[in-house]
Design an enzyme around this catalytic site. Sequence first.
Site: not given
Length: 360
Positions: A99, A122-123, A209, A229, A232, A332
């Site tokens: 992510g 990353e999706i 994914n 990091c 969600d 980040t």
Amino acid sequence: MTPPPPKRQKRDEYRKATAEAASQPGPSDVAEIKLPKKKYYRQRAHANPFSDHHLNYPLSPAHMDWSSHYPAFVDPDPSHTNLAGARKLLKDVEVVDIGCGFGGLLIGLAPLLPESLIVGMEIRVSVLEYVTTRIQALRAQQLKLRAATAAATAASETPSQQQAQIDGKQANANAAADAASPVLSTDTEHTPTTLVPGSYENISAIRSNTMKFFPNFFARHQLSKIFICFPDPHFKARKHKARIISETLNAEYAYALRPGGLLYTITDVEEYHHWILRHFGVESGAEEESEEKSTSANANANANAGVRELFERVSEEELEKDECVRVMKEATEEGKKVARNKGNKYVAVFRRKTDPEWPA
């Protein structure tokens, strides 16, 4: 046919032009190579990991083509190919940012771990496009800086120029040391003026994914570091199954992480931090939520007992000496936002234990 709204047209035109400028050997001036702007890469905050996204993924880690992601590390021998016929690399990818978002951690880790190949997963499509364009632009800037430095070195002939060259080398060395420090500026409008270790050739990002295809990319004991990091938090109880930390996923992380490897987590949600600790077996005595059934709680306890044999929590004393923790907190985008809002950051790092022996 109705044309798209003007704002969308402007975003599409900007993204196309930026991607072309970053991928082509264009202007000679470093300042002319612009980094992408986030406002042209709009994306929803969430993507359903259970949806059937149109994703490309390898049959196995031995089928993964990494050559297009790390061209500087491609094996010069063309006969060295993997099962899919793609060129092999001189070394394996060993650091993963699950992510990766807008790539702040990747950019921060690149000069800190110049000899390690780092990949972000990353999706979301637009976010990945932004990260990819950003990395290409940074590589192009570093290429121009290397060319300018080499030209300046070759042009120095007189003693005064040689002395200036020595002073310049010392200044560049000091600047490179500062660039390699974990407190890095990741402002997308900033144009670097010094070379950084690795020249950002050791980082890349892929669309994937993680909840479905993580074992398709990485072999057993391939990874040395995994970063998760500000994931969600999925506050609703019915959404907890979508959290990136779970018994099942922890087992997959343990499979890919080599003994002694580290799994880094950071969040600004205290409840999620305790969730992480419970699912790594650190808070074994914590009570489960009231709506969960006792059978599910027993199953979780058994799974956590297995995870406890694979991971151990790293002490606070060790974390204070780990430069990667500082980068994770400060580089980040989410970390910067939490700092601006004066929020709390909860860090937990777990070390992969040696595999337990089979019973006799």
